[in-house]
Motif scaffolding. Sequence first.
Motif, PDB file in Angstrom:
ATOM      1  N   SER A  96      11.143  -3.876   6.849  1.00  0.00           N
ATOM      2  CA  SER A  96      10.326  -4.460   5.791  1.00  0.00           C
ATOM      3  C   SER A  96      10.505  -3.633   4.517  1.00  0.00           C
ATOM      4  N   PRO A  97      10.351  -4.252   3.346  1.00  0.00           N
ATOM      5  CA  PRO A  97      10.458  -3.479   2.097  1.00  0.00           C
ATOM      6  C   PRO A  97       9.510  -2.284   2.053  1.00  0.00           C
ATOM      7  N   PHE A  98       8.328  -2.410   2.670  1.00  0.00           N
ATOM      8  CA  PHE A  98       7.371  -1.303   2.671  1.00  0.00           C
ATOM      9  C   PHE A  98       7.958  -0.079   3.357  1.00  0.00           C
ATOM     10  N   TRP A  99       8.415  -0.249   4.604  1.00  0.00           N
ATOM     11  CA  TRP A  99       8.917   0.893   5.363  1.00  0.00           C
ATOM     12  C   TRP A  99      10.249   1.384   4.843  1.00  0.00           C
ATOM     13  N   ALA A 100      11.105   0.468   4.437  1.00  0.00           N
ATOM     14  CA  ALA A 100      12.394   0.883   3.876  1.00  0.00           C
ATOM     15  C   ALA A 100      12.188   1.660   2.583  1.00  0.00           C
ATOM     16  N   GLY A 101      11.265   1.194   1.740  1.00  0.00           N
ATOM     17  CA  GLY A 101      11.001   1.876   0.482  1.00  0.00           C
ATOM     18  C   GLY A 101      10.378   3.243   0.683  1.00  0.00           C
ATOM     19  N   ILE A 173      10.492   0.342  -5.870  1.00  0.00           N
ATOM     20  CA  ILE A 173      10.537  -0.451  -4.634  1.00  0.00           C
ATOM     21  C   ILE A 173      10.377  -1.945  -4.898  1.00  0.00           C
ATOM     22  N   SER A 174       9.865  -2.303  -6.061  1.00  0.00           N
ATOM     23  CA  SER A 174       9.713  -3.729  -6.354  1.00  0.00           C
ATOM     24  C   SER A 174      11.049  -4.459  -6.340  1.00  0.00           C
ATOM     25  N   VAL A 175      12.148  -3.711  -6.569  1.00  0.00           N
ATOM     26  CA  VAL A 175      13.461  -4.346  -6.635  1.00  0.00           C
ATOM     27  C   VAL A 175      13.899  -4.882  -5.274  1.00  0.00           C
ATOM     28  N   THR A 184       3.899  -7.290  -9.392  1.00  0.00           N
ATOM     29  CA  THR A 184       2.831  -8.110  -9.975  1.00  0.00           C
ATOM     30  C   THR A 184       2.985  -8.223 -11.485  1.00  0.00           C
ATOM     31  N   ALA A 185       3.315  -7.109 -12.133  1.00  0.00           N
ATOM     32  CA  ALA A 185       3.489  -7.130 -13.586  1.00  0.00           C
ATOM     33  C   ALA A 185       4.648  -8.038 -13.996  1.00  0.00           C
TER      34      ALA A 185
END
Length: 232
Positions: A96-101, A173-175, A184-185
């Motif tokens: 997941s992006p969370f854990w990878a980031g 990490i948003s990328v 969000t921004a």
Amino acid sequence: MFEELWRWSGAFMQGTLVILLVFLVSLVLTVIWGLLGASAKLSGNRAAKAAANAYTVVFRGTPEFLLLLLIYFGSAVTLTALVKLVWPQTRFVDLSPFWAGAFAISLIVGAAATETFRGAFLGVDRGQVEAAQALGLRRLQVFFLIRLPQMWRLALPSFGNHMNSLVKDTALISVIGLQEIMFTADMAASTNSMPFAMYFAVALIYLGFTTIITLGTGHLERRANHFMTVSR
């Protein structure tokens, strides 16, 4: 402008919570990588020392954004290949992006923490270590009771900077698709055509995080130095 900020305030709060969780997870991992790397560099094992040197050279000499992408997509390729060994019909597996980031930025900042911890370990009074060994303390006891507490006091000023780096690196990490405050921004700016206001709000949130870390680190430093002054 204020109406738009209020309309997106809930999403910004959720994104801020995600940033906090990423920071806490990556902070724990950063300490682990830093301690392992410093211990390897100070060990007499040539293979461990070479691996730690390679780790710090690569992760301190490569752009953070590029490392994040390499780890994210590289982990997907590696996991897919491993799972296919058991289930050949598997098409794609990824983190997941969370854990990878969190994993990626912890490795990045952990390389800097390795050098900080190494220098701090070298700053511990050798006489105290020898006295502990003479009293019959085992190797692990010497590490956790003598070397680690004193190392931490010496490393704290620089480690505060590493924590600030961790917080700021979460913006990358948003990328890879993590829905945090930068994500969000971007969404808000694309819908209301007010990019300055949206990104300025994000800047204030990050400034709040780094200010808290800086003040907290300063408080811990003063406590550590106070105890040292009293003990003298």
